[in-house]
Design an enzyme around this catalytic site. Structure first.
Site: not given
Ligand code: CTP
Length: 204
Positions: A21-23
């Protein structure tokens, strides 16, 4: 107007318990949804974050980029405006293991394949009366790169920001409507930025 808004970072599963995933927190998409509801618009929110549904929206929960694409395709024909605030993964595992991957003492390689660019798809398929708005996260040559995305994805508006905006309470964004000049909003909260975006959409 009926606004379709996406929020959050997608999850690309490697196996049943692990994902890439990402931030992204989802807070920009949520601020947009709230600002649109407050301005009297109908909102469908397609969400990939862990945040609870905001009051007054039609809520669609998704995990992956593929699920988000499916949901956008379903709801896009009935909306006046799509705002892609979600941080959609550009790559997803080529294969998703059916059961939990066991550890070994050897390096593990996970092959990734590109996902569909949802925003580009929407820019290509929009009808004359539909507005498509995108974001551009750039660490350098911000305006030049964002402008390239505006043109290449056939958008009506782009909001450029930098990695400093991720998870921050206040950030600087730059907005460009197709054919217009760049507008800079210095160090503002997500609610202020969202209200400005919604009022610009109303003018399109
Ligand atoms: N986006 C999308 N589908 C994808 C990837 C991105 O719809 N598979 C949308 C995002 O929601 C955002 C815009 O495209 O509104 C720009 O995302 P960004 O990550 O800045 O750029 P990319 O187009 O993915 O290009 P790059 O990562 O190479 O900068």
């Amino acid at each position: 107007m009926h606004l379709l808004i996406t929020a959050g970072g997608t999850r690309e599963y490697i196996d049943p318990v692990r994902f890439i995933t990402n931030a992204s927190s989802g807070r920009m998409g949520y601020a947009l949804a709230r600002a649109a509801v407050k301005a009297g618009h109908k909102v469908t929110l397609i969400n990939a974050s862990d945040l609870q549904p905001p009051v007054g929206v039609d809520f669609v929960g998704v995990d992956s980029a593929a699920e988000m694409f499916k949901a956008v395709k379903k709801h896009f024909p009935r909306c006046d405006c799509l705002i892609m605030a979600a941080a959609v993964a550009d790559y997803t595992p080529l294969k998703q293991a059916k059961s939990k991957i066991k550890k070994t003492n050897k390096p593990l390689t996970i092959k990734l394949k590109p996902t569909t660019d949802i925003l580009k798809w929407a820019g290509r398929h929009k009808k004359k009366n539909q507005v498509v708005v995108g974001f551009a996260l750039e660490d350098k040559a911000v305006r030049t790169r964002a402008e390239k995305k505006l043109k290449e994805k056939n958008l009506d508006m782009i909001i450029a920001n930098t990695p400093a905006a991720i998870g921050a309470d206040k950030s600087t964004v730059q907005i460009k409507v197709t054919g217009g000049k760049w507008l800079k909003i210095p160090q503002a909260g997500k609610t202020t930025i969202a209200q400005k975006i919604i009022s610009l959409v109303e003018g399109l």
